[in-house]
Design a protein around this motif. Structure first.
Motif, PDB file in Angstrom:
ATOM      1  N   ASP A   6     -11.068  25.109 115.210  1.00  0.00           N
ATOM      2  CA  ASP A   6     -10.906  24.952 113.685  1.00  0.00           C
ATOM      3  C   ASP A   6     -11.984  25.071 112.826  1.00  0.00           C
ATOM      4  O   ASP A   6     -11.873  25.673 111.722  1.00  0.00           O
ATOM      5  CB  ASP A   6     -10.093  23.574 113.429  1.00  0.00           C
ATOM      6  N   PHE A   7     -12.949  24.290 113.168  1.00  0.00           N
ATOM      7  CA  PHE A   7     -14.182  24.462 112.183  1.00  0.00           C
ATOM      8  C   PHE A   7     -14.850  25.777 112.039  1.00  0.00           C
ATOM      9  O   PHE A   7     -15.126  26.215 110.968  1.00  0.00           O
ATOM     10  CB  PHE A   7     -15.073  23.401 112.733  1.00  0.00           C
ATOM     11  N   LYS A  12     -15.383  30.857 108.859  1.00  0.00           N
ATOM     12  CA  LYS A  12     -15.070  32.280 108.468  1.00  0.00           C
ATOM     13  C   LYS A  12     -13.976  32.377 107.436  1.00  0.00           C
ATOM     14  O   LYS A  12     -14.290  33.409 106.332  1.00  0.00           O
ATOM     15  CB  LYS A  12     -14.537  32.982 109.645  1.00  0.00           C
ATOM     16  N   ASP A  13     -13.080  31.770 107.357  1.00  0.00           N
ATOM     17  CA  ASP A  13     -11.940  31.570 106.157  1.00  0.00           C
ATOM     18  C   ASP A  13     -12.699  31.439 104.762  1.00  0.00           C
ATOM     19  O   ASP A  13     -12.343  32.150 103.836  1.00  0.00           O
ATOM     20  CB  ASP A  13     -10.767  30.784 106.581  1.00  0.00           C
ATOM     21  N   VAL A  14     -13.629  30.481 104.627  1.00  0.00           N
ATOM     22  CA  VAL A  14     -13.989  30.303 103.560  1.00  0.00           C
ATOM     23  C   VAL A  14     -14.953  31.446 102.849  1.00  0.00           C
ATOM     24  O   VAL A  14     -14.884  31.592 101.389  1.00  0.00           O
ATOM     25  CB  VAL A  14     -15.203  28.856 103.684  1.00  0.00           C
ATOM     26  N   TYR A  30     -21.493  23.194 101.870  1.00  0.00           N
ATOM     27  CA  TYR A  30     -22.784  23.105 102.334  1.00  0.00           C
ATOM     28  C   TYR A  30     -23.225  21.835 103.155  1.00  0.00           C
ATOM     29  O   TYR A  30     -23.619  21.896 104.260  1.00  0.00           O
ATOM     30  CB  TYR A  30     -23.863  23.410 101.258  1.00  0.00           C
ATOM     31  N   GLY A  31     -22.880  20.665 102.407  1.00  0.00           N
ATOM     32  CA  GLY A  31     -23.448  19.307 103.122  1.00  0.00           C
ATOM     33  C   GLY A  31     -22.558  19.164 104.260  1.00  0.00           C
ATOM     34  O   GLY A  31     -23.239  18.693 105.364  1.00  0.00           O
ATOM     35  N   LEU A  32     -21.193  19.409 104.185  1.00  0.00           N
ATOM     36  CA  LEU A  32     -20.614  19.098 105.493  1.00  0.00           C
ATOM     37  C   LEU A  32     -20.938  19.971 106.499  1.00  0.00           C
ATOM     38  O   LEU A  32     -21.003  19.509 107.755  1.00  0.00           O
ATOM     39  CB  LEU A  32     -19.123  19.296 105.088  1.00  0.00           C
ATOM     40  N   TYR A  33     -21.190  21.398 106.361  1.00  0.00           N
ATOM     41  CA  TYR A  33     -21.384  22.300 107.310  1.00  0.00           C
ATOM     42  C   TYR A  33     -22.788  22.012 108.083  1.00  0.00           C
ATOM     43  O   TYR A  33     -22.701  21.677 109.131  1.00  0.00           O
ATOM     44  CB  TYR A  33     -21.600  23.779 106.909  1.00  0.00           C
ATOM     45  N   VAL A  79     -11.798  23.338 103.404  1.00  0.00           N
ATOM     46  CA  VAL A  79     -11.704  24.774 103.167  1.00  0.00           C
ATOM     47  C   VAL A  79     -10.046  25.075 102.836  1.00  0.00           C
ATOM     48  O   VAL A  79      -9.572  25.728 102.076  1.00  0.00           O
ATOM     49  CB  VAL A  79     -11.888  25.489 104.621  1.00  0.00           C
ATOM     50  N   LYS A  80      -9.211  24.351 103.762  1.00  0.00           N
ATOM     51  CA  LYS A  80      -7.740  24.301 103.420  1.00  0.00           C
ATOM     52  C   LYS A  80      -7.265  23.986 102.147  1.00  0.00           C
ATOM     53  O   LYS A  80      -6.466  24.623 101.475  1.00  0.00           O
ATOM     54  CB  LYS A  80      -7.043  23.473 104.479  1.00  0.00           C
ATOM     55  N   LYS A  81      -7.907  22.923 101.517  1.00  0.00           N
ATOM     56  CA  LYS A  81      -7.609  22.928 100.067  1.00  0.00           C
ATOM     57  C   LYS A  81      -8.040  23.907  99.192  1.00  0.00           C
ATOM     58  O   LYS A  81      -7.285  24.298  98.249  1.00  0.00           O
ATOM     59  CB  LYS A  81      -8.403  21.466  99.815  1.00  0.00           C
ATOM     60  N   LEU A  82      -9.102  24.479  99.411  1.00  0.00           N
ATOM     61  CA  LEU A  82      -9.665  25.557  98.657  1.00  0.00           C
ATOM     62  C   LEU A  82      -8.837  26.813  98.673  1.00  0.00           C
ATOM     63  O   LEU A  82      -8.633  27.426  97.952  1.00  0.00           O
ATOM     64  CB  LEU A  82     -11.041  25.951  98.920  1.00  0.00           C
TER      65      LEU A  82
END
Length: 87
Positions: A6-7, A12-14, A30-33, A79-82
């Protein structure tokens, strides 16, 4: 592990968002990644005049102590929210 796939999919989706996220949203991603892939922030702080690197460092540093799994979950959720907001 489903979370890792999922990550990776979210990473890729972002890049396929139809609109650019705000700077604040990008720094959060960026911070989360970095927290999910590298762990706690390491290395010297960027210089005072390197504003971009300093902002990235601070975004990553703010997540110090967050587990890899938690960072991945938060990244996927962000990412889902975005995707819902920006398409």
């Amino acid at each position: 592990m489903a979370l890792k796939s999922d990550f990776q999919k979210a990473a890729k989706d972002v890049q396929k968002l139809s609109k650019r996220p705000s700077d604040k949203e990008l720094l959060n991603l960026y911070g989360l990644y970095k927290q999910a892939t590298v762990g706690d922030v390491a290395g010297p702080k960027p210089g005072l005049l390197d504003f971009k690197a300093k902002a990235k460092y601070q975004a990553w540093s703010a997540l110090k102590g967050t587990s890899e799994e938690e960072a991945m979950k938060n990244y996927v959720a962000s990412v889902k929210k975005l995707q819902a907001q920006l398409g």
